[in-house]
Design an enzyme around this catalytic site. Structure first.
Site, PDB file in Angstrom:
ATOM      1  N   ASN A   9       0.883  -1.172   0.000  1.00 21.62           N
ATOM      2  CA  ASN A   9       0.000   0.000   0.000  1.00 21.62           C
ATOM      3  C   ASN A   9       0.916   1.216   0.000  1.00 21.62           C
ATOM      4  OD1 ASN A   9      -1.769   2.071   0.494  1.00 21.62           O
ATOM      5  ND2 ASN A   9      -2.217   1.479   2.611  1.00 21.62           N
ATOM      6  N   TRP A  10       1.048   1.820  -1.161  1.00 18.32           N
ATOM      7  CA  TRP A  10       1.988   2.949  -1.287  1.00 18.32           C
ATOM      8  C   TRP A  10       1.482   4.219  -0.608  1.00 18.32           C
ATOM      9  CZ3 TRP A  10       4.242   3.295  -6.965  1.00 18.32           C
ATOM     10  CH2 TRP A  10       5.006   2.154  -7.234  1.00 18.32           C
ATOM     11  N   LYS A  11       0.215   4.244  -0.257  1.00 19.25           N
ATOM     12  CA  LYS A  11      -0.401   5.465   0.287  1.00 19.25           C
ATOM     13  C   LYS A  11      -0.136   6.633  -0.665  1.00 19.25           C
ATOM     14  CE  LYS A  11       0.229   3.565   4.844  1.00 19.25           C
ATOM     15  NZ  LYS A  11      -0.005   3.763   6.239  1.00 19.25           N
ATOM     16  N   GLU A 167      -5.839  -4.908  10.316  1.00 20.15           N
ATOM     17  CA  GLU A 167      -4.824  -3.871  10.536  1.00 20.15           C
ATOM     18  C   GLU A 167      -5.136  -3.120  11.825  1.00 20.15           C
ATOM     19  OE1 GLU A 167      -2.733  -2.849   6.585  1.00 20.15           O
ATOM     20  OE2 GLU A 167      -4.268  -1.370   6.972  1.00 20.15           O
ATOM     21  N   GLY A 173       2.080   2.168  10.714  1.00 23.36           N
ATOM     22  CA  GLY A 173       3.043   3.250  10.571  1.00 23.36           C
ATOM     23  C   GLY A 173       3.688   3.665  11.883  1.00 23.36           C
ATOM     24  N   GLY A 233       2.638  -1.227   4.300  1.00 24.22           N
ATOM     25  CA  GLY A 233       2.722   0.204   4.018  1.00 24.22           C
ATOM     26  C   GLY A 233       4.155   0.627   3.779  1.00 24.22           C
ATOM     27  N   GLY A 234       4.780   1.197   4.796  1.00 23.40           N
ATOM     28  CA  GLY A 234       6.119   1.777   4.682  1.00 23.40           C
ATOM     29  C   GLY A 234       7.139   0.893   3.979  1.00 23.40           C
TER      30      GLY A 234
HETATM   31  C1  PEP Z   1      -0.963   0.198   5.942  1.00 23.73           C
HETATM   32  O1  PEP Z   1      -1.088   1.402   5.872  1.00 23.73           O
HETATM   33  O2  PEP Z   1      -1.788  -0.541   5.366  1.00 23.73           O
HETATM   34  C2  PEP Z   1       0.152  -0.359   6.714  1.00 23.73           C
HETATM   35  C3  PEP Z   1       0.088  -1.596   7.088  1.00 23.73           C
HETATM   36  O3  PEP Z   1       1.207   0.499   6.964  1.00 23.73           O
HETATM   37  P1  PEP Z   1       2.602   0.139   7.689  1.00 23.73           P
HETATM   38  O4  PEP Z   1       3.082  -1.167   7.118  1.00 23.73           O
HETATM   39  O5  PEP Z   1       3.510   1.291   7.334  1.00 23.73           O
HETATM   40  O6  PEP Z   1       2.310   0.039   9.137  1.00 23.73           O
END
Ligand code: PEP
Length: 252
Positions: A9-11, A167, A173, A233-234
């Site tokens: 998930n690149w956001k 999640e 994050g 995400g990150g």
């Molecule tokens: C997300 O935003 O779906 C996520 C899991 O982010 P991160 O891996 O950065 O916690």
């Protein structure tokens, strides 16, 4: 036996040049991994770029949101059919950032879920509790309410065409990951809740864990019986980190 799935998930991150390097690195890194599935959900403007760079690879692509409407006067919104036009497989729905920052209710998330299915997209439907909710002992209640919104609208047959992502909001994050046992408990709860409606759908359902997954914790998370991969995400913004997580899913 469920196949593992890892989706980035690149956001709201990315630029053309950076994306090219990232996608080329991911394609090169996962090309030989045949025992798991991979995808990236990119910002809308980069769907054409993802399509062109990924179409002959084993990485599918998707978006991070969509409108629940088929078309119309909805300035700034993106219709499900538009995502289908760009070859999207996945669309993330109900991410906690959409629920929190953009005030998306369970009802809106369920309507988007339905709209995605109608366009032939696979929803990645996110559920998860805040820290305050976990600490007050209502995690299962919160997750059940989020899940029921979709089950009530689309039924178990709708979930059969979707992926669920657990999640915990406190882990997104933040660098804090749910322990494998904490995540497993909620994943098992989700599967059990779906099983109350349809045990076959529940058994086949792919349930991803998301929340600060890194190469260092992926192996132990993915070893849990009800964790079928990750929404990342990150770490999905750095090719070698994302590839390392994909390798963990593929058992390599
Ligand atoms: C997300 O935003 O779906 C996520 C899991 O982010 P991160 O891996 O950065 O916690």
């Amino acid at each position: 036996m469920r196949r593992k799935l890892v989706v980035g998930n690149w956001k709201m991150y990315g630029r053309l040049a950076r994306n090219k390097a990232l996608l080329e690195g991911v394609v090169a890194g996962v090309g030989a991994l045949k025992t798991a599935d991979f995808g990236v959900c990119v910002p809308y403007p980069y769907l054409a770029q993802a399509q062109s760079l990924l179409q002959n690879s084993n990485v599918v692509w998707g978006a991070q949101n969509l409108s629940q409407h088929e078309e119309g006067a909805f300035t700034g919104a993106v219709a499900p059919g538009m995502l289908a036009d760009f070859g999207c497989r996945f669309v993330i729905i109900g991410h906690s950032e959409r629920r929190g920052l953009f005030h998306e209710s369970n009802e809106i998330a369920a309507a988007k879920f339905d709209a995605a299915l109608k366009a032939g997209l696979t929803p990645i439907f996110c559920v998860g509790e805040t820290l305050a909710e976990r600490e007050s002992g209502v995690t299962e209640q919160v997750v059940a309410t989020q899940l029921d919104a979709v089950l009530d609208r689309a039924g178990a047959s709708g979930l059969a065409k979707a992926v669920v992502a657990y999640e915990p909001v406190w882990a997104i994050g933040t660098g804090k990951t749910a322990s494998p046992e904490q995540a497993q408990a909620v994943h098992a709860f989700i599967r059990g809740r779906v099983a109350q409606q349809d045990s076959q759908v529940a058994q086949a359902l792919c349930i991803l864990y998301g929340g600060s997954v890194k190469a260092a914790n992926a192996v132990e998370l993915f070893a849990m019986p009800d964790i079928d991969g990750g929404l990342i995400g990150g770490a999905s913004l750095v090719a070698e980190d994302f590839v390392a997580i994909c390798r963990a899913a593929a058992g390599k």
